[in-house]
Write a protein that holds these residues in place. Structure first.
Motif, short mmCIF file in Angstrom:
data_model
loop_
_atom_site.label_atom_id
_atom_site.label_comp_id
_atom_site.label_asym_id
_atom_site.label_seq_id
_atom_site.Cartn_x
_atom_site.Cartn_y
_atom_site.Cartn_z
N HIS A 129 11.10 3.20 -0.03
CA HIS A 129 9.91 2.89 -0.83
C HIS A 129 10.21 3.02 -2.32
O HIS A 129 9.83 2.17 -3.12
CB HIS A 129 8.77 3.83 -0.46
CG HIS A 129 8.16 3.57 0.88
ND1 HIS A 129 8.12 2.32 1.45
CD2 HIS A 129 7.55 4.41 1.77
CE1 HIS A 129 7.52 2.38 2.63
NE2 HIS A 129 7.17 3.63 2.84
N GLY A 187 0.81 -1.21 0.00
CA GLY A 187 0.00 0.00 0.00
C GLY A 187 0.84 1.26 0.00
O GLY A 187 0.57 2.21 -0.75
N ARG A 188 1.87 1.30 0.85
CA ARG A 188 2.72 2.49 0.92
C ARG A 188 3.53 2.67 -0.36
O ARG A 188 3.75 3.80 -0.81
CB ARG A 188 3.67 2.39 2.11
CG ARG A 188 3.10 2.95 3.40
CD ARG A 188 2.83 4.45 3.28
NE ARG A 188 2.11 4.94 4.43
CZ ARG A 188 2.21 6.17 4.92
NH1 ARG A 188 3.00 7.04 4.30
NH2 ARG A 188 1.51 6.54 5.95
N THR A 196 2.55 1.79 -3.29
CA THR A 196 1.59 2.28 -4.28
C THR A 196 1.36 3.78 -4.12
O THR A 196 1.35 4.53 -5.11
CB THR A 196 0.26 1.53 -4.15
OG1 THR A 196 0.48 0.13 -4.42
CG2 THR A 196 -0.77 2.06 -5.14
N GLU A 197 1.20 4.22 -2.87
CA GLU A 197 1.04 5.66 -2.61
C GLU A 197 2.26 6.42 -3.10
O GLU A 197 2.15 7.49 -3.71
CB GLU A 197 0.84 5.91 -1.12
CG GLU A 197 -0.47 5.47 -0.53
CD GLU A 197 -0.53 5.77 0.95
OE1 GLU A 197 -0.91 6.90 1.31
OE2 GLU A 197 -0.17 4.89 1.75
N THR A 198 3.43 5.87 -2.83
CA THR A 198 4.68 6.52 -3.24
C THR A 198 4.74 6.64 -4.76
O THR A 198 5.10 7.70 -5.30
CB THR A 198 5.89 5.73 -2.73
OG1 THR A 198 5.85 5.68 -1.30
CG2 THR A 198 7.20 6.36 -3.18
N ASP A 254 -4.61 11.94 -11.24
CA ASP A 254 -3.24 11.95 -10.71
C ASP A 254 -2.73 13.36 -10.47
O ASP A 254 -1.55 13.57 -10.35
CB ASP A 254 -2.30 11.21 -11.66
CG ASP A 254 -2.30 11.83 -13.06
OD1 ASP A 254 -3.28 12.52 -13.38
OD2 ASP A 254 -1.32 11.62 -13.80
N ARG A 265 2.24 6.74 -6.90
CA ARG A 265 1.28 7.73 -7.36
C ARG A 265 1.83 9.16 -7.19
O ARG A 265 1.63 10.02 -8.04
CB ARG A 265 -0.04 7.58 -6.61
CG ARG A 265 -0.86 6.35 -7.03
CD ARG A 265 -2.29 6.44 -6.52
NE ARG A 265 -3.11 5.38 -7.06
CZ ARG A 265 -3.57 4.35 -6.35
NH1 ARG A 265 -3.26 4.25 -5.06
NH2 ARG A 265 -4.32 3.43 -6.92
N LEU A 266 2.53 9.39 -6.08
CA LEU A 266 3.11 10.72 -5.86
C LEU A 266 4.31 10.95 -6.79
O LEU A 266 4.54 12.08 -7.23
CB LEU A 266 3.52 10.87 -4.39
CG LEU A 266 2.35 10.86 -3.40
CD1 LEU A 266 2.86 10.88 -1.97
CD2 LEU A 266 1.41 12.04 -3.65
N ILE A 321 7.45 13.99 -1.08
CA ILE A 321 6.70 12.77 -0.79
C ILE A 321 6.75 12.48 0.71
O ILE A 321 5.74 12.08 1.32
CB ILE A 321 7.27 11.58 -1.58
CG1 ILE A 321 7.03 11.78 -3.08
CG2 ILE A 321 6.63 10.26 -1.13
CD1 ILE A 321 7.69 10.73 -3.96
N ARG A 375 4.25 14.66 2.36
CA ARG A 375 2.88 14.25 2.07
C ARG A 375 2.48 13.02 2.87
O ARG A 375 1.35 12.92 3.35
CB ARG A 375 2.73 13.98 0.57
CG ARG A 375 1.34 13.63 0.11
CD ARG A 375 0.42 14.84 0.14
NE ARG A 375 0.84 15.86 -0.80
CZ ARG A 375 0.43 15.91 -2.07
NH1 ARG A 375 -0.42 15.00 -2.53
NH2 ARG A 375 0.85 16.89 -2.86
N LEU A 376 3.42 12.08 3.01
CA LEU A 376 3.12 10.82 3.70
C LEU A 376 3.46 10.88 5.19
O LEU A 376 3.21 9.90 5.90
CB LEU A 376 3.88 9.66 3.06
CG LEU A 376 3.56 9.36 1.59
CD1 LEU A 376 4.39 8.17 1.10
CD2 LEU A 376 2.08 9.09 1.40
#
Length: 233
Positions: free
Chosen positions: A201, A169-170, A172-174, A232, A176-177, A187, A190-191
């Motif tokens: 990551h 999950g993390r 994937t978030e990374t 996006d 996308r950013l 990043i 943001r996270l």
């Protein structure tokens, strides 16, 4: 007619060890112009020039530049094949910035898939070209994410559903950013995690996707449907 180098911009990066650059272009006038505008920046150092793709690997092996500013279209060997050979022959190849006349050129997409880190237009302002080289050298953000998105999404969609990407999950978030062009520090903000965590990551994303750089990882994200244009930004 004499050519005077442009003055350094007030927004230039702070002085540090200069980024060394090899210029590869078959037109001597273009090489001269690029050398002039890049050499005017104290943070860039042009260490050599190649007039054909076949000259790139021997010069890189001898000069060890940080970045190759590579014309995508050259006779003999184009920038796409020269980029592939750099990636195949060297354990630690330089970053590659493709310089091109047309942003939508299929050759640019092929160069990015071959391992180029980004691209810039020949008609771009001098500051934009110089900053593109410097940005790619830092390696922690994506060069011109909107342009990369347009290139990828202009391609035909692959038939049938694609398997999900093997990311947590993390991660994937990374990714996308990363597709938004955010740098590692951005990043992390943001996270709300540490910079070292983001670097881990990003490294895991590249390894799991078999990507050589952030640009290739983002291309995979678009092609797989993980990142959808319009969602996006």
């Amino acid at each position: 007619m004499s050519v005077h180098p442009p003055p350094a911009s007030p927004g230039d990066p702070p002085p540090a060890s200069p980024v060394t650059v090899l210029i590869a272009d078959d037109e001597e006038l273009t090489r001269t112009g690029l050398r002039t505008l890049l050499s005017a920046r104290p943070y860039l150092d042009v260490v050599g020039e190649a007039a054909d793709g076949t000259e790139v690997l021997p010069l890189v092996t001898r000069l060890r530049p940080d970045v190759v500013l590579m014309d995508v279209r050259m006779p003999g060997m184009d920038g796409i094949e020269a980029t592939r050979r750099l990636r195949a022959a060297l354990d630690d190849p330089p970053k590659v910035v493709v310089i091109t006349t047309f942003e939508s050129d299929d050759h640019v997409y092929d160069a990015l898939r071959a391992g180029a880190d980004g691209f810039v237009l020949k008609r771009a302002p001098a500051d934009r070209i110089a900053r593109a080289v410097h940005l790619v050298a830092t390696g922690d953000s994506l060069l011109f994410p909107d342009a990369v998105r347009r290139l990828v999404t202009a391609r035909p969609s692959p038939p049938g559903p694609l398997p999900p990407l093997p990311l947590t999950g993390r991660e994937t978030e990374t990714l996308r950013l990363m597709a938004k062009g955010l740098s590692n520090p951005a990043i992390a903000d943001r996270l709300t995690v540490s910079l070292e965590t983001v670097k881990t990551h990003v490294s895991n994303v590249l390894m799991k996707l078999g990507a050589r750089n952030r640009t290739q990882a983002v291309i995979v994200a678009y092609e797989s449907g993980l990142v959808v244009p319009g969602n996006d930004t």
